[in-house]
Design an enzyme around this catalytic site. Structure first.
Site, PDB file in Angstrom:
ATOM      1  N   LYS A  86       0.803  -1.230   0.000  1.00 43.93           N
ATOM      2  CA  LYS A  86       0.000   0.000   0.000  1.00 43.93           C
ATOM      3  C   LYS A  86       0.836   1.280   0.000  1.00 43.93           C
ATOM      4  O   LYS A  86       0.406   2.301  -0.521  1.00 43.93           O
ATOM      5  CB  LYS A  86      -0.951   0.005   1.194  1.00 43.93           C
ATOM      6  CG  LYS A  86      -2.015  -1.083   1.144  1.00 43.93           C
ATOM      7  CD  LYS A  86      -3.040  -0.775   0.079  1.00 43.93           C
ATOM      8  CE  LYS A  86      -4.173  -1.781   0.050  1.00 43.93           C
ATOM      9  NZ  LYS A  86      -5.094  -1.517  -1.070  1.00 43.93           N
ATOM     10  N   GLU A 108      -9.762   6.136   3.099  1.00 50.02           N
ATOM     11  CA  GLU A 108     -10.567   5.140   3.793  1.00 50.02           C
ATOM     12  C   GLU A 108      -9.741   3.873   3.848  1.00 50.02           C
ATOM     13  O   GLU A 108      -8.809   3.709   3.069  1.00 50.02           O
ATOM     14  CB  GLU A 108     -11.893   4.878   3.101  1.00 50.02           C
ATOM     15  CG  GLU A 108     -11.968   5.175   1.619  1.00 50.02           C
ATOM     16  CD  GLU A 108     -11.024   4.419   0.735  1.00 50.02           C
ATOM     17  OE1 GLU A 108     -10.671   3.257   1.079  1.00 50.02           O
ATOM     18  OE2 GLU A 108     -10.629   4.984  -0.299  1.00 50.02           O
ATOM     19  N   SER A 379       1.376  -9.683  -1.126  1.00 52.06           N
ATOM     20  CA  SER A 379       1.071  -8.247  -1.040  1.00 52.06           C
ATOM     21  C   SER A 379       1.279  -7.656   0.341  1.00 52.06           C
ATOM     22  O   SER A 379       1.482  -6.456   0.484  1.00 52.06           O
ATOM     23  CB  SER A 379      -0.362  -8.002  -1.486  1.00 52.06           C
ATOM     24  OG  SER A 379      -1.241  -8.789  -0.707  1.00 52.06           O
TER      25      SER A 379
END
Lengths: 396, 263
Positions: A86, A108, A379
Site C-alpha cells: 500500500k 478510507e 502483497s
C-alpha cells in the site's frame, strides 16, 4: 485499451456528484503535469528506496516449490515499510498532493493497511491526515487503527450501513465533497472515478517492473504465471500491468470466495466481484459490482478485511472480461489453510489477503494450470491478522 | 388526476410572480402507504413539485439523514417495481420528480427505467452521480419519453462545465448552495448568491442543500432563485415519527410563505 480517456472498454468513467468533477479535472491535470517531471520522480524514487525499502526481493520459495512442483517465487511486498504494498501508492499520491498544493489528506481503509500507509506518508510529508474506517473494521483491526493514531492521523469510525469498507468510502467521498479545496482524497485501490484507477495502477506498477527485471535475472525468461489476490485489485494491477503485453504470461487474479459464492437477499457471502458480480456503477466507476436485481449494492464478506469490498477496479473488470486476466477465487477456509502453510513451510506469515493468492497454488497445481515458473504477489504480511486467525482456531 | 409538466408549473408560478417550493422525501419511508399520506400533506402545505427519492444503498451525495431514510425504505421493501406502482397511485396534480442514483437505473435498464417512469407519471429525473459527460444514454431516453433530465451545478462548477450543463439540462437547474452533502443547516451561504448570479439561463433556477426554514427560503428566493428545494428537514420529521403529517404540512406551509413573502 482505454479507447476513451478513463475508460477500459465499457468500464471506468466518472460517475460522481458534480461538485467533485472539477476536483477530478484538477487531479488529472496535476498528475499529467508531474508524472514525468524529473524532480517529482526523483523525490518519489528517494521515498520508495529509503523510506519504503524498495526494491523488494523476489524470493524463491524452495519448500513451497517442492510441494507444488513448480518454481514458485514470492514478490515480497510484505517487506515494504508498514508491511504491505500500500505504501507504494500512498507515498506517490501524498507527494502528488503536496506538489499540487493540498494540505490535507483523507483516505478510507478496510484492513487498515492503506490507512496505515496513508498515515505514514502524511506524517512524513507533513500533511494533515484523516482516515475513515468502518466501525466493524476498527474493531477487527484495532492495532492498525492505533498505529495510525500514533502517527498523528485522525481515525474516524464509520457507523453507517454495513460499517465496513464501502461505507468508509461513502464517508470519505462526503468529506471530499465538503473540503474539496484543500483536500486530496488518497484512494487506496485501483477503483473510483478516473483518474484514480490510472494513478493507483501507475504507482503500484513498480511491483511488476521490478519482477520483470528480477525474474529475467533469476530465470532468464518471463514467468509462466503470476498470481495476485484481488479485492479492489491494486496489488494485482501493480504486478500485472507491466506484463499485459507479454501474452505468454498467464495473469491470475484470486478473489475472496468467502464462505461460498452464494448470496442471501441482502448480502453476498463472498467478495468475488469479477467471478460473480454484475456490471454496475459503484463509487464513481462502471465496473463489476455485487448487487441485487434492483441495483442495490450487496454487502460483501471475507475473512480478510482488505478484500471485503463489493466492487473491483474497472481496468481489472475489463482485463478479466477480455480474457487477458483469469479471475478465480479462494474461500475463507482455503485462504486460512494457505496462511498456515506458508508460515510453516517458509517461515513467512502472509496477510490473509495474500493468502487467497497462495491458496490458489493448490487448486491450480491440481489443475495443471501453473506452468513451470510462477510468481505470487505476497502483497502484505500477516501480523495484522493474527488475532483473526487465532479466533478462528479458538486459541493456541 | 392529470399531472402537470415541470415547465407548466413554472409558467403558472411565473404568471403569479411566485417562487416554487420543491419538497424531497424518500419513497417508501417508512412505508409506501405512509408515503401517500406524506405527499398529500406536503401538497396541502403548498408544495409545487415533489421529488420522490428512490432509495440507493450507497448514496454518496447525500448526508446521513437521507441515507438512513433510504435504508428504512429498503428495509420496508421498496424496490423498482413498487416505486413505479406507488407513483401511479399518488393522487396529485403537481409534477413529480424521481431522484435516485445511477446504479438502480442502469441495472434496471436505462431505457426501461425511463419508460416506466414516464408511464407512472414522473415528469423529471435527477441522478446526482451522473455528470453530463456520462449522461448521453439517459438524456436520449428522457427525450424519447418526454422526461426532463435535471442536472446539478455546484459552487465548484467551472464556467466551461456550466455551459455544457446548460446545453443538456431541462426542467430546472438544481443549484447546490454549498459544498458538502444534503442536510439541514443554520445559514444560507454567500456562495448561493454568487452561484445564482453566475449562472445565466432561461431554465428556472432551484436552490437546494441545507435549507430548512421559511426565513432561509425567503433569503434564497430574494437572492434570485426561482425555486427552493428542501429535503432533509422533511425527512427528519418523518424519522422522528411524531405528528408527521401535521408537521410536514406546517413546515411546507412555512417555507411556502417565506417564498411568497420574498416574491
Amino acid at each position: 485499451m482505454g479507447q476513451i480517456k478513463g475508460k477500459y472498454g465499457k468500464y471506468g468513467g466518472q460517475y460522481v456528484p458534480e461538485v467533485l468533477m472539477p476536483a477530478l479535472e484538477e487531479l488529472e491535470e496535476g498528475y499529467e503535469r508531474y508524472k514525468n517531471d524529473p524532480e517529482f520522480l526523483a523525490e518519489l524514487d528517494h521515498y520508495l528506496q529509503d523510506f519504503a525499502g524498495r526494491k523488494t526481493p523476489l524470493y524463491f520459495a524452495r519448500n513451497l516449490s517442492k510441494k507444488y512442483g513448480s518454481k514458485i517465487y514470492l514478490k515480497r511486498e510484505d517487506l515494504v515499510h508498514g508491511g504491505a504494498h500500500k505504501l507504494n501508492n500512498a507515498i506517490g499520491q501524498a507527494l502528488l498532493a503536496k506538489y499540487m498544493g493540498k494540505t490535507r489528506l483523507i483516505a478510507e481503509t478496510g484492513a487498515g493497511q492503506h490507512g496505515t500507509a496513508t498515515a505514514m506518508a502524511g506524517a512524513n510529508l507533513g500533511l494533515e491526515t484523516i482516515v475513515y474506517m468502518g466501525a466493524k473494521d476498527v474493531k477487527r483491526q484495532q492495532m492498525n487503527a492505533y498505529r495510525m493514531e500514533l502517527m498523528g492521523t485522525k481515525v474516524v469510525p464509520v457507523e453507517t450501513g454495513s460499517r465496513t469498507l464501502k461505507d468508509a468510502i461513502n464517508e470519505a467521498f462526503r468529506d471530499w465533497v465538503t473540503n474539496v479545496g484543500n483536500t486530496h482524497y488518497l484512494m487506496g485501490s485501483v477503483v473510483g472515478p478516473h483518474p484514480y484507477p490510472v494513478i493507483v495502477r501507475d504507482f503500484q506498477s513498480v511491483i511488476g517492473r521490478e519482477v520483470k527485471g528480477q525474474i529475467l535475472q533469476k530465470e532468464g525468461r518471463m514467468p509462466d504465471s503470476i498470481i495476485a489476490c484481488a479485492g479492489g485489485g491494486s496489488n494485482a494491477m501493480g504486478i500485472f500491468y507491466p506484463f499485459i503485453e507479454d501474452k505468454e504470461v498467464k495473469l491470475i487474479a484470486v478473489e475472496a470466495g468467502g464462505k461460498s459464492l452464494k448470496c442471501t437477499e441482502k448480502a453476498a457471502l463472498h467478495s468475488a466481484s469479477l467471478c460473480a458480480g454484475e456490471e454496475g456503477i459503484l463509487h464513481g466507476a462502471r465496473t463489476k459490482v455485487l448487487q441485487d436485481k434492483n441495483g442495490q449494492i450487496l454487502e460483501s464478506e471475507s475473512v480478510s478485511a482488505g478484500l471485503d469490498y463489493s466492487g473491483v477496479g474497472p481496468e481489472l473488470a475489463y482485463l478479466s472480461e477480455s480474457g487477458r486476466v483469469t479471475a478465480r477465487y479462494a474461500t475463507d477456509d482455503e485462504a486460512v489453510e494457505a496462511f498456515h502453510e506458508l508460515s510453516r513451510l517458509e517461515g513467512i506469515i502472509p496477510a490473509l489477503e495474500s493468502s487467497h493468492a497462495l491458496a490458489y497454488l493448490k487448486k491450480s497445481s491440481e489443475a495443471g494450470e501453473l506452468g513451470e515458473v510462477v510468481v505470487v504477489n505476497l502483497s502484505g504480511r500477516g501480523d495484522k491478522d493474527l488475532e483473526t486467525v487465532l479466533s478462528l482456531r479458538g486459541g493456541i | 388526476m392529470e399531472r402537470q409538466k415541470i415547465s407548466e408549473k413554472f409558467s403558472e408560478l411565473r404568471e403569479r410572480k411566485e417562487g416554487a417550493l420543491i419538497c424531497y422525501v424518500m419513497a417508501g419511508d417508512p412505508s409506501a402507504k405512509k408515503t401517500e399520506e406524506i405527499v398529500k400533506a406536503l401538497v396541502n402545505g403548498g408544495a409545487d413539485i415533489i421529488e420522490l427519492g428512490f432509495p440507493f444503498s450507497d448514496p454518496v451525495a447525500d448526508g446521513p439523514t437521507i441515507q438512513v431514510a433510504g435504508q428504512r425504505a429498503l428495509s420496508a421493501g421498496m424496490d423498482t417495481q413498487r416505486y413505479f406502482e406507488l407513483i401511479k397511485t399518488l393522487d396529485v396534480g403537481i409534477p413529480l420528480v424521481c431522484m435516485t442514483y445511477y446504479n438502480p437505473v442502469f441495472r434496471y435498464g436505462v431505457e426501461k427505467f425511463v419508460e416506466k417512469a414516464a408511464d407512472a407519471g414522473i415528469s423529471g429525473l435527477i441522478v446526482p452521480d451522473i455528470p453530463v459527460e456520462e449522461a448521453a444514454d439517459l438524456k436520449s431516453s428522457c427525450e424519447k419519453h418526454g422526461l426532463d433530465l435535471i442536472f446539478l451545478i455546484a459552487p465548484t462548477t467551472t464556467e466551461g462545465r456550466v455551459r455544457k450543463i446548460l446545453e443538456r439540462g431541462s426542467g430546472f437547474l438544481y443549484l447546490v448552495s454549498r459544498l458538502g452533502v444534503t442536510g439541514a443547516r443554520e445559514d444560507v451561504s454567500s456562495s448561493t448568491r454568487e452561484l445564482l448570479s453566475r449562472v445565466e439561463t432561461g431554465l428556472p433556477k432551484a436552490v437546494g442543500f441545507g435549507i430548512s426554514t421559511g426565513k432561509q427560503a425567503a433569503e434564497v428566493r430574494e437572492a434570485g432563485a426561482d425555486a427552493v428545494i428542501v429535503g432533509s428537514a422533511f425527512v427528519k420529521i418523518i424519522e422522528e415519527g411524531k405528528d408527521v403529517n401535521e408537521r410536514l404540512e406546517a413546515l411546507a406551509s412555512e417555507l411556502k410563505s417565506g417564498i411568497r413573502r420574498a416574491s
